[in-house]
Design an enzyme around this catalytic site. Sequence first.
Site, PDB file in Angstrom:
ATOM      1  N   ASP A  67       0.840  -1.200   0.000  1.00  0.00           N
ATOM      2  CA  ASP A  67       0.000   0.000   0.000  1.00  0.00           C
ATOM      3  C   ASP A  67       0.871   1.245   0.000  1.00  0.00           C
ATOM      4  O   ASP A  67       2.095   1.160   0.099  1.00  0.00           O
ATOM      5  CB  ASP A  67      -0.946  -0.005   1.206  1.00  0.00           C
ATOM      6  CG  ASP A  67      -0.218  -0.197   2.543  1.00  0.00           C
ATOM      7  OD1 ASP A  67       1.024  -0.073   2.566  1.00  0.00           O
ATOM      8  OD2 ASP A  67      -0.882  -0.482   3.555  1.00  0.00           O
ATOM      9  N   ASN A 136      -8.061  -1.525  13.896  1.00  0.00           N
ATOM     10  CA  ASN A 136      -9.442  -1.738  13.440  1.00  0.00           C
ATOM     11  C   ASN A 136      -9.557  -2.967  12.538  1.00  0.00           C
ATOM     12  O   ASN A 136     -10.597  -3.212  11.945  1.00  0.00           O
ATOM     13  CB  ASN A 136      -9.974  -0.502  12.715  1.00  0.00           C
ATOM     14  CG  ASN A 136      -9.213  -0.193  11.425  1.00  0.00           C
ATOM     15  OD1 ASN A 136      -8.196  -0.814  11.125  1.00  0.00           O
ATOM     16  ND2 ASN A 136      -9.711   0.770  10.660  1.00  0.00           N
ATOM     17  N   HIS A 138      -7.705  -3.576   9.799  1.00  0.00           N
ATOM     18  CA  HIS A 138      -7.376  -3.398   8.378  1.00  0.00           C
ATOM     19  C   HIS A 138      -6.102  -4.135   8.005  1.00  0.00           C
ATOM     20  O   HIS A 138      -5.203  -4.336   8.819  1.00  0.00           O
ATOM     21  CB  HIS A 138      -7.330  -1.916   7.975  1.00  0.00           C
ATOM     22  CG  HIS A 138      -6.122  -1.154   8.430  1.00  0.00           C
ATOM     23  ND1 HIS A 138      -6.138   0.211   8.592  1.00  0.00           N
ATOM     24  CD2 HIS A 138      -4.854  -1.525   8.735  1.00  0.00           C
ATOM     25  CE1 HIS A 138      -4.945   0.635   8.974  1.00  0.00           C
ATOM     26  NE2 HIS A 138      -4.153  -0.407   9.062  1.00  0.00           N
ATOM     27  N   GLU A 143      -9.812  -1.231   4.617  1.00  0.00           N
ATOM     28  CA  GLU A 143     -10.464  -0.795   5.846  1.00  0.00           C
ATOM     29  C   GLU A 143     -11.748  -1.600   6.107  1.00  0.00           C
ATOM     30  O   GLU A 143     -12.219  -2.336   5.223  1.00  0.00           O
ATOM     31  CB  GLU A 143     -10.797   0.699   5.743  1.00  0.00           C
ATOM     32  CG  GLU A 143      -9.581   1.608   5.510  1.00  0.00           C
ATOM     33  CD  GLU A 143      -8.760   1.860   6.766  1.00  0.00           C
ATOM     34  OE1 GLU A 143      -8.879   1.099   7.746  1.00  0.00           O
ATOM     35  OE2 GLU A 143      -7.995   2.847   6.772  1.00  0.00           O
TER      36      GLU A 143
END
Length: 241
Positions: A67, A136, A138, A143
Site C-alpha cells: 500500500d 481496526n 485493516h 479498511e
Amino acid sequence: MKTHIARNYLEMSEQAAELIIHQIRQKPESLVCFAAGTTPLGTLSCLVKAVHDGRISFEQCRFISLDEWVGLGASDEGSCRQTLDSHFFEPCGIQEQNIHFFNGTSNDLEAECKAMDDFIQAHGRIDLLLLGVGVNGHLGFNEPHVDVELYSHVTDLAPVTKQVSVKYFQEQKNVQKGITLGIKHLMQASTVILIADGDKKAEIMRKALHHEISSEVPVTVLRQHPNVYVCLDEAAAALVR
C-alpha cells in the site's frame, strides 16, 4: 492458521524472518510483498542481518508494495516506499528493476492499480506476503467493510487510520486516501505471515482468531486462507485462547 506466540517483539520478529528465509530458499525467484509500518521493522532488521551474514539472498526476488499513502512518493519521509527503502531495499542492495511499487503521487491512481494488477498477474501470484494489522483490523489499506472481491484499489482511510498516521511523519501530513492491494490479492497469495505485537493489538488479534469472519473486521478473512502463519508476542496474544 498456524500460530506462534513469542516471548517478546524480538523473538516474534526472528520467527517471522525465519519463515521468510525458508520460503526464499524454497523459491529464490519469489514475488514478495512486505508491509511497511512499525511492526515489520524488527523482521526486516533480522532479514538484513541474514543477508549480510550470507544466510540468504534476495537477488532473484521481485518486490511489490502492499500500500501507499495517496499524495506521498518514494522520497517523502514516512511513505511506505521510503520506509522499505531505508530498512530493507537499500541495506540489502535490492536493484530498482526488481521493485514495483505504487506511486502515491501519480495523477492517475487507477492506472497505478491496473499496472500493479498486471504485474502480479504476469508473475502468477504473490508467493510471500508479510502483513501487519491495524487496530481496526485493516490489512494494508483494506479498511472495515471493504469489498473482499477487489484487487488493487484506492480507498478512503478510516478515522483511526488517519489518527495513527501521525506517528509515521515528523511533519503533519493531511492523508485522506490510500492505494492498496485488495483482499483478493491477499487471499490468492501462496503464503501469508501475519505479525502483531504489544497490548494495543491484543483485542484485534482476539477478533482475528475468534470473531466471526466478516469484512467488518478484514483480518478475520485470513482464516479462510489455506496457508497463514500468525506470529505474536505475549502481549498481543494476551486475549487469544
